[in-house]
Enzyme design. Structure first.
Site, PDB file in Angstrom:
ATOM      1  N   ASP A  56       1.139  -1.393   0.202  1.00 37.00           N
ATOM      2  CA  ASP A  56      -0.137  -0.095   0.244  1.00 37.00           C
ATOM      3  C   ASP A  56       0.381   1.265  -0.116  1.00 37.00           C
ATOM      4  O   ASP A  56       0.744   2.409   0.524  1.00 37.00           O
ATOM      5  CB  ASP A  56      -0.879   0.192   1.311  1.00 37.00           C
ATOM      6  CG  ASP A  56      -1.720  -1.423   1.633  1.00 37.00           C
ATOM      7  OD1 ASP A  56      -2.736  -1.781   0.409  1.00 37.00           O
ATOM      8  OD2 ASP A  56      -1.676  -1.646   2.475  1.00 37.00           O
ATOM      9  N   GLY A  57       2.469   1.043  -0.512  1.00 34.66           N
ATOM     10  CA  GLY A  57       2.526   2.210  -0.407  1.00 34.66           C
ATOM     11  C   GLY A  57       4.294   1.818  -0.342  1.00 34.66           C
ATOM     12  O   GLY A  57       4.810   0.585   0.256  1.00 34.66           O
ATOM     13  N   SER A 106       2.607   7.183   0.989  1.00 37.03           N
ATOM     14  CA  SER A 106       2.067   5.505   1.427  1.00 37.03           C
ATOM     15  C   SER A 106       0.390   6.287   0.681  1.00 37.03           C
ATOM     16  O   SER A 106      -0.906   6.726   1.357  1.00 37.03           O
ATOM     17  CB  SER A 106       1.253   6.605   2.670  1.00 37.03           C
ATOM     18  OG  SER A 106       0.557   5.911   3.323  1.00 37.03           O
ATOM     19  N   ARG A 107       0.006   5.278   0.363  1.00 37.39           N
ATOM     20  CA  ARG A 107      -1.505   5.259  -0.239  1.00 37.39           C
ATOM     21  C   ARG A 107      -3.122   5.331   0.312  1.00 37.39           C
ATOM     22  O   ARG A 107      -3.724   5.255   0.621  1.00 37.39           O
ATOM     23  CB  ARG A 107      -1.562   3.657  -1.487  1.00 37.39           C
ATOM     24  CG  ARG A 107      -0.820   3.659  -2.524  1.00 37.39           C
ATOM     25  CD  ARG A 107      -1.097   2.784  -3.387  1.00 37.39           C
ATOM     26  NE  ARG A 107       0.590   2.801  -4.366  1.00 37.39           N
ATOM     27  CZ  ARG A 107       2.015   2.432  -4.477  1.00 37.39           C
ATOM     28  NH1 ARG A 107       0.997   1.028  -3.309  1.00 37.39           N
ATOM     29  NH2 ARG A 107       2.215   2.177  -4.796  1.00 37.39           N
ATOM     30  N   VAL A 108      -2.165   4.800   2.430  1.00 41.53           N
ATOM     31  CA  VAL A 108      -3.543   4.357   2.567  1.00 41.53           C
ATOM     32  C   VAL A 108      -3.056   5.248   4.514  1.00 41.53           C
ATOM     33  O   VAL A 108      -4.550   6.121   4.625  1.00 41.53           O
ATOM     34  CB  VAL A 108      -3.246   2.962   3.417  1.00 41.53           C
ATOM     35  CG1 VAL A 108      -4.466   2.633   4.271  1.00 41.53           C
ATOM     36  CG2 VAL A 108      -4.025   1.873   2.119  1.00 41.53           C
TER      37      VAL A 108
END
Length: 513
Positions: free
Chosen positions: A339-340, A364-366
């Site tokens: 997620d990143g 960071s996608r979350v």
């Protein structure tokens, strides 16, 4: 001699009554080849994939290849005592590892055997090391931050509990240091930490253990070690074993952090096993299922919903690149699963920027959804400011004349870079991070000399702890930057700068042209 029928019948009756059923039914096979921790076994026609089998000397093996006329077995230990013709027995069980509170503070191998000389680990339960990841309906969005204590990460690429964040970079760029800092920062966060060492030198693992002991982190940490001297079979199962131990605590509703250091060596170990088992090689000689190797591991990182206990398992895998090539086979595979990623750049590291995080590639996608609200507010412009600074810095190297706005941007960027530098094993609490980042992004350091930035930060935090402890506590408890707290913080930093830093400490402000 006269034979008496009643005597014969009584003897037969006694024999029948004394007879106990001791029939031992077991499917067995014969070793037809052994070498390099691999055995080929003839027979075992009903053997399951991933089943444990047992050799005569007590050593166990893992059935990986189910072929038409033989079974390819990976030996879980030394193969010295195994020879051609030995009998191999099925156990009917899948590979398991013990799990329980007794593991906390211990150093174990991937089979759960202690390596720290402190006796057996007293646990009753066991977990299958390979299991299906929790389904979509059991998950909930990542919304609770996992503070690393590293200013650059918590501000720009925050990590949430239940996230999978990749640490990627060349060798000797500080990847393990980020894992250790993150674990040290969990001392008061009620997080169980598991550090999985895969294919590392024993001296490196010993250094990690010493660091944990020195800073008191072993009381909430488990170390699963499969160093470079153990068979590749143990290196292969090590991350799955660490994850299985973590899932035990997660199912109790607790938060768990698992660090895999590193998955590049894990992929190499699996490639070695696959080639020895005569599986067809693919790109870079890795087998065709190399993607599945890591996806089935990292998909087990999850934030469970309340119905399942509300626990979480956060994964921090490490990947080592060669010459900064993030487009290689294994790095691109793991980047697509996580997620990143936090990309550590060698050039920045050698320039003294520690942690050497490349702001452009790191993402960071979350975690932004789980980030502390106050930090989110003060760090909103930080990434853009640093990205613009990097671009302008490369342009300014050509000696072009810059206008006043560009010079101001360059000066601000240089101060932000200095501000985000951090020594190893010194994690910073999130409320103090907010104060530091606030000072940088609000321009309160623009009149402080670049060489004085680190000194300013240390003394400012010390002054705030001593004279504005209630303000730091308010930041920690509320986690939001209200208009009132904003004004208090700005006033406090200005007061320190003028009355202490420039006055009592005698530091000179930047001369305005």
């Amino acid at each position: 001699m006269k034979i008496r029928p009643e005597e014969i019948s009584s003897v037969i009756r006694e024999r029948i009554e004394a007879f106990g059923e001791v029939t031992d039914v077991a499917e067995t096979g014969k070793v037809v080849y052994v070498g390099d921790s691999i055995a080929r076994v003839y027979g075992l026609s009903a053997c399951m994939a991933g089943e444990l089998v047992e050799f005569p000397n007590g050593v166990r093996g893992l059935a990986l290849n189910l072929e038409e006329d033989s079974v390819g077995v990976v030996i879980m230990g030394e193969d010295v005592g195994i020879k051609e013709g030995d009998t191999v027995r099925r156990t009917g069980r899948i590979l398991e590892i013990p799990a329980g509170d007794g593991f906390i503070g211990r150093i174990v191998d991937p089979l759960g055997n202690p390596l720290d000389g402190r006796g057996e680990v007293g646990v009753q339960e066991s977990r299958v090391i390979e299991r299906v990841a929790p389904g979509v309906v059991w998950r909930e969005p990542v919304n609770v931050p996992l503070q690393t204590g590293i200013k650059a990460i918590d501000a720009m690429t925050p990590i949430g509990r239940g996230q999978r964040e990749l640490i990627i970079g060349d060798r000797q760029t500080g990847k393990t240091a980020i894992l250790l800092d993150t674990i040290l920062n969990q001392h008061d966060q009620d997080v169980i930490c598991i550090y999985v060492a895969i294919g590392q030198k024993r001296s490196s693992v010993a250094r990690v253990v010493k660091t944990f002991e020195e800073y008191g982190a072993l009381k909430y940490t488990i170390i699963v070690s499969a160093d470079a001297s153990v068979p590749v079979s143990l290196q292969y199962i090590a991350p799955y074993a660490g994850c299985a131990i973590g899932e035990y605590f997660m199912e109790q509703g607790r938060d768990v952090l698992v660090c895999y250091d590193d998955l590049s060596k894990h992929a190499v170990a699996y490639r070695e096993i696959s080639l020895l088992l005569r599986r067809p090689p693919g790109r870079e000689a890795y087998p065709g299922d190399i993607f599945y190797l890591h996806s089935r591991l990292l998909e087990r990182a999850v934030k469970l919903n309340e119905e399942k206990g509300g626990g979480s398992l956060t994964a921090l895998p490490v990947i080592e690149t060669k010459a900064g090539n993030v487009a290689a086979y294994i790095p691109t595979n793991v980047i697509s699963i996580t997620d990143g990623q936090i990309y550590l750049e060698g050039n920045l590291f050698y320039q003294g920027v520690r942690p050497a995080m490349n702001v452009g590639i790191s993402v960071s996608r979350v975690g932004g959804k789980a980030q502390n609200k106050a930090m989110k507010k003060v760090a909103g412009s930080l990434r853009i400011d640093l990205a613009q600074f990097r671009e302008l810095e490369s342009f300014a190297q050509f000696g072009s004349d810059l206008d006043a706005a560009a010079q101001a941007l360059l000066a601000r960027g240089q101060r932000l870079v200095e501000l985000l530098k951090q020594d190893v094993y010194v994690p910073v609490p999130v409320n103090e991070q907010i104060a530091v980042v606030y000072a940088g992004t609000q321009g309160l350091l623009d009149d402080v000399r670049i060489e004085d930035i680190r000194l300013f930060e240390v003394n400012m935090l010390e002054w705030l702890r001593k004279n504005r402890a209630e303000l730091l506590e308010e930041l920690r408890v509320k986690g939001e930057l209200t208009a009132e707290i904003d004004q208090k913080l700005k006033t406090a930093i200005r007061e320190f700068k003028q009355s202490v830093f420039f006055d009592k400490m005698g530091r000179k402000p930047v001369e305005k042209k």
